[in-house]
Motif scaffolding. Structure first.
Motif, PDB file in Angstrom:
ATOM      1  N   THR A  23       1.309  -6.370  -5.023  1.00 42.48           N
ATOM      2  CA  THR A  23       0.328  -5.402  -4.514  1.00 42.48           C
ATOM      3  C   THR A  23      -0.817  -6.185  -3.887  1.00 42.48           C
ATOM      4  O   THR A  23      -1.518  -6.918  -4.573  1.00 42.48           O
ATOM      5  CB  THR A  23      -0.200  -4.500  -5.644  1.00 42.48           C
ATOM      6  N   ASP A  38      -3.516  -6.544  -0.044  1.00 43.33           N
ATOM      7  CA  ASP A  38      -3.898  -6.175   1.310  1.00 43.33           C
ATOM      8  C   ASP A  38      -3.146  -7.088   2.274  1.00 43.33           C
ATOM      9  O   ASP A  38      -3.089  -8.308   2.076  1.00 43.33           O
ATOM     10  CB  ASP A  38      -5.419  -6.361   1.476  1.00 43.33           C
ATOM     11  N   GLN A  90       2.962   8.407  -1.758  1.00 45.12           N
ATOM     12  CA  GLN A  90       2.163   8.528  -0.548  1.00 45.12           C
ATOM     13  C   GLN A  90       3.037   8.966   0.620  1.00 45.12           C
ATOM     14  O   GLN A  90       2.672   9.845   1.406  1.00 45.12           O
ATOM     15  CB  GLN A  90       1.456   7.201  -0.246  1.00 45.12           C
ATOM     16  N   GLN A 105       3.225  -3.848  -1.496  1.00 49.22           N
ATOM     17  CA  GLN A 105       2.618  -2.523  -1.467  1.00 49.22           C
ATOM     18  C   GLN A 105       1.102  -2.661  -1.408  1.00 49.22           C
ATOM     19  O   GLN A 105       0.525  -3.622  -1.920  1.00 49.22           O
ATOM     20  CB  GLN A 105       3.037  -1.692  -2.679  1.00 49.22           C
ATOM     21  N   THR A 106       0.475  -1.690  -0.757  1.00 51.77           N
ATOM     22  CA  THR A 106      -0.969  -1.678  -0.593  1.00 51.77           C
ATOM     23  C   THR A 106      -1.524  -0.415  -1.238  1.00 51.77           C
ATOM     24  O   THR A 106      -0.939   0.660  -1.100  1.00 51.77           O
ATOM     25  CB  THR A 106      -1.345  -1.703   0.899  1.00 51.77           C
ATOM     26  N   GLU A 107      -2.640  -0.549  -1.928  1.00 50.13           N
ATOM     27  CA  GLU A 107      -3.260   0.617  -2.546  1.00 50.13           C
ATOM     28  C   GLU A 107      -3.994   1.445  -1.489  1.00 50.13           C
ATOM     29  O   GLU A 107      -4.734   0.917  -0.673  1.00 50.13           O
ATOM     30  CB  GLU A 107      -4.229   0.192  -3.640  1.00 50.13           C
ATOM     31  N   THR A 111      -6.462   4.883  -1.092  1.00 49.88           N
ATOM     32  CA  THR A 111      -7.330   5.780  -1.849  1.00 49.88           C
ATOM     33  C   THR A 111      -7.794   6.941  -0.976  1.00 49.88           C
ATOM     34  O   THR A 111      -8.216   6.736   0.164  1.00 49.88           O
ATOM     35  CB  THR A 111      -8.567   5.030  -2.391  1.00 49.88           C
ATOM     36  N   ASN A 145      -5.408   7.618  -6.091  1.00 55.26           N
ATOM     37  CA  ASN A 145      -4.993   6.268  -5.705  1.00 55.26           C
ATOM     38  C   ASN A 145      -3.469   6.225  -5.650  1.00 55.26           C
ATOM     39  O   ASN A 145      -2.802   6.567  -6.631  1.00 55.26           O
ATOM     40  CB  ASN A 145      -5.503   5.228  -6.714  1.00 55.26           C
ATOM     41  N   LEU A 197       0.164   4.039  -3.932  1.00 55.45           N
ATOM     42  CA  LEU A 197       0.675   2.766  -3.436  1.00 55.45           C
ATOM     43  C   LEU A 197       1.586   3.008  -2.236  1.00 55.45           C
ATOM     44  O   LEU A 197       2.509   3.819  -2.302  1.00 55.45           O
ATOM     45  CB  LEU A 197       1.446   2.034  -4.544  1.00 55.45           C
ATOM     46  N   LYS A 198       1.293   2.317  -1.149  1.00 51.66           N
ATOM     47  CA  LYS A 198       2.084   2.453   0.073  1.00 51.66           C
ATOM     48  C   LYS A 198       2.946   1.201   0.244  1.00 51.66           C
ATOM     49  O   LYS A 198       2.419   0.100   0.384  1.00 51.66           O
ATOM     50  CB  LYS A 198       1.162   2.633   1.274  1.00 51.66           C
TER      51      LYS A 198
END
Length: 232
Positions: free
Chosen positions: A11, A13, A134, A173-175, A177, A219, A221-222
């Protein structure tokens, strides 16, 4: 190579991933740059980086020109018709944009990527996965499953046909929000062509699905797949 990965442990960026790559003293091409957010990050980190950023949206292209960043040159063109000389770039990036290329032009785009890359040059292609909460929320009104399958199959075929060597494939994966449903609506529904096709009843259904994930701030995860291709 595989289309999906259910159990993703990384996880992060994506910008942090990019900065692990050796991009200094490189001529870099970004295809489908959009608002140039990633372009600017790549250009401002490290040193001696020349960035060429392309997009097919003429309105966005004109906006990008106003950024006036010394080591970024913006061009109006698509991946299937890159206005550069053969073997003229070291590294190519496509962030979440390959699946937006019409299916009939995907192979041509990969041929163009191969053409403009220098020998042993790299192409970094990140694509969103059609899995996860998501994605389930967004795909309720904007389903890109087939486009993402087509993109993967075109990339895989280019490796199978030895146009490229698969240097690395990985998943992360990216969080993401959302402060509330209105925030989600602003980011994914407003300013889209599809907005005009969403009825009041459909919007209520989307809101209900959002609220099933939580009240207020959510929140999620993508997930993404990255294929790093190397020119032989």
């Amino acid at each position: 190579m595989k289309l999906l990965e259910e159990n993703i442990s990384l996880t992060v960026d994506e910008n942090y991933i990019i900065e692990t790559l050796n991009l200094n003293d490189k001529r870099i091409l970004e295809l489908g740059c959009g608002t140039a957010s990633m372009t600017q990050k790549i250009a401002s980190n490290g040193f001696s980086r020349e960035i060429i950023a392309c997009d097919v949206d003429e309105i966005q292209y004109k906006k990008n020109l106003k950024l006036n960043i010394p080591n970024i040159k913006f061009m109006l063109c698509g991946a299937e018709d890159i206005k550069l000389k053969d073997e003229s770039v070291d590294f190519i990036f496509m962030f979440k944009s390959f699946h937006h290329i019409p299916k009939e032009f995907m192979n041509k785009a990969l041929d163009e990527i191969q053409r403009v890359l220098k020998p042993n040059g790299m192409a970094y292609i990140s694509e969103p996965l059609f899995i996860g909460k998501q994605n389930k929320l967004v795909s309720f009104f904007h389903n890109e499953e087939q486009e993402r399958i087509d993109a993967f199959e075109a990339i895989k075929a280019s490796v199978d046909e030895e146009k490229f060597r698969l240097f690395k494939e990985f998943f992360f994966q990216t969080e993401v929000t959302y402060e509330n449903f209105e925030d989600f609506e602003k980011k994914h529904i407003e300013n889209r062509d599809i907005n005009n096709n969403i009825s009041k009843e459909m919007k209520e259904k989307i809101k209900k699905r959002y609220e099933e994930l939580g009240e207020g701030r959510v929140n999620l995860l993508k997930p993404f797949r990255v294929d790093i291709l190397q020119k032989w």
